[in-house]
Design a protein around this motif. Structure first.
Motif, PDB file in Angstrom:
ATOM      1  N   PRO A  66       0.823  -1.220   0.000  1.00 18.97           N
ATOM      2  CA  PRO A  66       0.000   0.000   0.000  1.00 18.97           C
ATOM      3  C   PRO A  66       0.852   1.263   0.000  1.00 18.97           C
ATOM      4  CG  PRO A  66      -0.228  -1.207   2.074  1.00 18.97           C
ATOM      5  CD  PRO A  66       0.657  -2.009   1.195  1.00 18.97           C
ATOM      6  N   GLY A  67       0.370   2.249  -0.731  1.00 16.88           N
ATOM      7  CA  GLY A  67       1.043   3.538  -0.771  1.00 16.88           C
ATOM      8  C   GLY A  67       2.111   3.659  -1.843  1.00 16.88           C
ATOM      9  N   LYS A  68       2.483   2.581  -2.488  1.00 18.05           N
ATOM     10  CA  LYS A  68       3.481   2.661  -3.556  1.00 18.05           C
ATOM     11  C   LYS A  68       2.786   2.881  -4.889  1.00 18.05           C
ATOM     12  CE  LYS A  68       7.185   0.028  -1.500  1.00 18.05           C
ATOM     13  NZ  LYS A  68       8.195  -0.996  -1.719  1.00 18.05           N
ATOM     14  N   LYS A  69       3.512   3.470  -5.835  1.00 20.13           N
ATOM     15  CA  LYS A  69       2.951   3.758  -7.155  1.00 20.13           C
ATOM     16  C   LYS A  69       2.463   2.478  -7.822  1.00 20.13           C
ATOM     17  CE  LYS A  69       4.125   5.554 -11.684  1.00 20.13           C
ATOM     18  NZ  LYS A  69       5.220   5.781 -12.610  1.00 20.13           N
ATOM     19  N   GLU A  70       3.305   1.484  -7.840  1.00 16.84           N
ATOM     20  CA  GLU A  70       2.921   0.172  -8.356  1.00 16.84           C
ATOM     21  C   GLU A  70       2.767  -0.740  -7.145  1.00 16.84           C
ATOM     22  OE1 GLU A  70       6.098  -0.464 -11.224  1.00 16.84           O
ATOM     23  OE2 GLU A  70       4.674   0.042 -12.801  1.00 16.84           O
ATOM     24  N   ARG A  88      12.237 -16.986  -8.980  1.00 13.43           N
ATOM     25  CA  ARG A  88      11.063 -16.161  -8.676  1.00 13.43           C
ATOM     26  C   ARG A  88      11.052 -14.965  -9.609  1.00 13.43           C
ATOM     27  NH1 ARG A  88      10.610 -15.191  -2.744  1.00 13.43           N
ATOM     28  NH2 ARG A  88      12.729 -14.465  -3.010  1.00 13.43           N
ATOM     29  N   VAL A  89       9.886 -14.729 -10.219  1.00 14.00           N
ATOM     30  CA  VAL A  89       9.714 -13.608 -11.152  1.00 14.00           C
ATOM     31  C   VAL A  89       8.611 -12.713 -10.612  1.00 14.00           C
ATOM     32  CG1 VAL A  89       9.216 -12.936 -13.522  1.00 14.00           C
ATOM     33  CG2 VAL A  89      10.330 -15.134 -13.065  1.00 14.00           C
ATOM     34  N   LYS A  90       8.869 -11.400 -10.571  1.00 15.89           N
ATOM     35  CA  LYS A  90       7.881 -10.442 -10.071  1.00 15.89           C
ATOM     36  C   LYS A  90       7.503  -9.450 -11.167  1.00 15.89           C
ATOM     37  CE  LYS A  90       9.622 -10.387  -5.324  1.00 15.89           C
ATOM     38  NZ  LYS A  90      10.123  -9.515  -4.235  1.00 15.89           N
ATOM     39  N   VAL A  91       6.236  -9.077 -11.142  1.00 18.18           N
ATOM     40  CA  VAL A  91       5.740  -8.023 -12.024  1.00 18.18           C
ATOM     41  C   VAL A  91       4.948  -7.059 -11.155  1.00 18.18           C
ATOM     42  CG1 VAL A  91       4.296  -7.455 -13.992  1.00 18.18           C
ATOM     43  CG2 VAL A  91       5.601  -9.582 -13.998  1.00 18.18           C
ATOM     44  N   PHE A  92       5.347  -5.793 -11.166  1.00 18.40           N
ATOM     45  CA  PHE A  92       4.655  -4.780 -10.353  1.00 18.40           C
ATOM     46  C   PHE A  92       3.582  -4.097 -11.184  1.00 18.40           C
ATOM     47  CE2 PHE A  92       8.508  -5.564  -8.060  1.00 18.40           C
ATOM     48  CZ  PHE A  92       8.114  -5.492  -6.732  1.00 18.40           C
ATOM     49  N   LEU A  93       2.397  -3.968 -10.586  1.00 20.39           N
ATOM     50  CA  LEU A  93       1.240  -3.400 -11.272  1.00 20.39           C
ATOM     51  C   LEU A  93       0.657  -2.239 -10.502  1.00 20.39           C
ATOM     52  CD1 LEU A  93      -0.596  -6.783 -11.972  1.00 20.39           C
ATOM     53  CD2 LEU A  93       0.885  -5.535 -13.548  1.00 20.39           C
ATOM     54  N   SER A  94      -0.043  -1.390 -11.204  1.00 25.85           N
ATOM     55  CA  SER A  94      -0.752  -0.284 -10.567  1.00 25.85           C
ATOM     56  C   SER A  94      -1.886  -0.837  -9.714  1.00 25.85           C
ATOM     57  CB  SER A  94      -1.321   0.646 -11.637  1.00 25.85           C
ATOM     58  OG  SER A  94      -2.271   1.506 -11.071  1.00 25.85           O
ATOM     59  N   GLU A  95      -2.032  -0.296  -8.540  1.00 24.34           N
ATOM     60  CA  GLU A  95      -3.108  -0.731  -7.646  1.00 24.34           C
ATOM     61  C   GLU A  95      -4.482  -0.347  -8.199  1.00 24.34           C
ATOM     62  OE1 GLU A  95      -4.281  -0.131  -2.968  1.00 24.34           O
ATOM     63  OE2 GLU A  95      -2.213   0.215  -3.592  1.00 24.34           O
ATOM     64  N   ASN A  96      -4.532   0.710  -9.007  1.00 24.46           N
ATOM     65  CA  ASN A  96      -5.800   1.170  -9.571  1.00 24.46           C
ATOM     66  C   ASN A  96      -6.305   0.278 -10.701  1.00 24.46           C
ATOM     67  OD1 ASN A  96      -5.722   3.377  -7.845  1.00 24.46           O
ATOM     68  ND2 ASN A  96      -4.562   4.595  -9.316  1.00 24.46           N
ATOM     69  N   HIS A  97      -5.385  -0.357 -11.429  1.00 22.14           N
ATOM     70  CA  HIS A  97      -5.778  -1.240 -12.539  1.00 22.14           C
ATOM     71  C   HIS A  97      -4.823  -2.430 -12.584  1.00 22.14           C
ATOM     72  CE1 HIS A  97      -7.599  -2.446 -16.276  1.00 22.14           C
ATOM     73  NE2 HIS A  97      -6.418  -2.477 -16.862  1.00 22.14           N
ATOM     74  N   PRO A  98      -4.962  -3.370 -11.643  1.00 22.76           N
ATOM     75  CA  PRO A  98      -4.048  -4.515 -11.635  1.00 22.76           C
ATOM     76  C   PRO A  98      -4.459  -5.562 -12.669  1.00 22.76           C
ATOM     77  CG  PRO A  98      -5.571  -4.686  -9.799  1.00 22.76           C
ATOM     78  CD  PRO A  98      -5.880  -3.392 -10.505  1.00 22.76           C
ATOM     79  N   ALA A  99      -3.861  -5.494 -13.840  1.00 20.12           N
ATOM     80  CA  ALA A  99      -4.166  -6.432 -14.917  1.00 20.12           C
ATOM     81  C   ALA A  99      -2.869  -6.913 -15.547  1.00 20.12           C
ATOM     82  CB  ALA A  99      -5.046  -5.764 -15.965  1.00 20.12           C
ATOM     83  N   ILE A 100      -2.846  -8.190 -15.913  1.00 24.64           N
ATOM     84  CA  ILE A 100      -1.657  -8.823 -16.470  1.00 24.64           C
ATOM     85  C   ILE A 100      -2.111  -9.967 -17.376  1.00 24.64           C
ATOM     86  CG2 ILE A 100      -1.404 -10.398 -14.494  1.00 24.64           C
ATOM     87  CD1 ILE A 100       1.644  -9.978 -14.738  1.00 24.64           C
ATOM     88  N   PRO A 101      -1.354 -10.296 -18.418  1.00 22.19           N
ATOM     89  CA  PRO A 101      -1.755 -11.427 -19.272  1.00 22.19           C
ATOM     90  C   PRO A 101      -1.731 -12.753 -18.509  1.00 22.19           C
ATOM     91  CG  PRO A 101      -0.115 -10.062 -20.373  1.00 22.19           C
ATOM     92  CD  PRO A 101      -0.207  -9.577 -18.967  1.00 22.19           C
ATOM     93  N   THR A 102      -2.596 -13.649 -18.898  1.00 21.62           N
ATOM     94  CA  THR A 102      -2.688 -14.951 -18.239  1.00 21.62           C
ATOM     95  C   THR A 102      -1.525 -15.867 -18.624  1.00 21.62           C
ATOM     96  OG1 THR A 102      -4.065 -16.903 -17.871  1.00 21.62           O
ATOM     97  CG2 THR A 102      -4.166 -15.908 -20.050  1.00 21.62           C
ATOM     98  N   ALA A 103      -1.099 -16.687 -17.673  1.00 23.09           N
ATOM     99  CA  ALA A 103      -0.051 -17.683 -17.936  1.00 23.09           C
ATOM    100  C   ALA A 103      -0.651 -19.036 -18.296  1.00 23.09           C
ATOM    101  CB  ALA A 103       0.857 -17.815 -16.721  1.00 23.09           C
TER     102      ALA A 103
END
Length: 166
Positions: A66-70, A88-103
């Motif tokens: 919480p509180g971070k841009k992504e 381990r692989v991480k992808v940071f997303l916006s809290e307002n629109h957390p969307a990512i392609p499906t694996a």
């Protein structure tokens, strides 16, 4: 081959294939960890699966910052059964629109893991064949693992100072 040497070889292969799309490389407790973008994630995962032989998808989950841009990180744990190493692989997303392609295009096992991550964190996996709640009620209306609520209920009477002589 020593774990650090294996990780260095993996980093070299990843960086030669993806360059600056592989960032924040670290090895906490010997576990090779890095971040990439949501635009590159499927390409990176496919490379890791096919070229680096990480054929087993151990887990997909998320972390809320919480509180971070992504503020939401989608985290993939992969296992190379031949060399017995993990990544381990991480992808940071916006809290307002957390969307990512499906694996699920790479692993059918991602289906349930993505549904669980959606159910608890609200991450939308674009292209998922059946993205709906899996453990919580359909009409819940919130994502329980997001840190958006106070840790304690202010209406609890057993926490009032007057009950403790204060």
């Amino acid at each position: 081959m020593e774990e650090t040497t294996l990780n260095q070889n993996l980093v070299e292969k990843l960086q030669s294939a993806f360059g600056d799309r592989i960032v924040a490389i670290s090895e906490p407790y010997g576990l090779l960890t890095f971040s990439t973008s949501k635009d590159a994630i499927i390409e990176v995962l496919k490379f890791i699966k096919d070229e680096l032989q990480f054929g087993f998808l151990t887990d997909i989950t998320a972390v809320h910052y919480p509180g971070k841009k992504e503020g939401i990180a989608v985290v993939y744990h992969l296992h190379n059964m031949v060399q017995r190493i993990r990544i381990r692989v991480k992808v940071f997303l916006s809290e307002n629109h957390p969307a990512i392609p499906t694996a699920t295009v790479l692993w059918q096992a991602a289906n349930w893991m993505e549904r669980e991550t959606y159910d608890f964190f609200g991450v939308k996996f674009e292209g998922h064949p059946d993205l709906r709640r899996i453990l919580n009620m359909d009409d819940l209306g919130v994502y329980p693992m997001l840190k958006q609520y106070p840790l304690e209920d202010p209406n609890r009477v057993d926490k009032k100072d007057e009950f403790f002589g204060r």
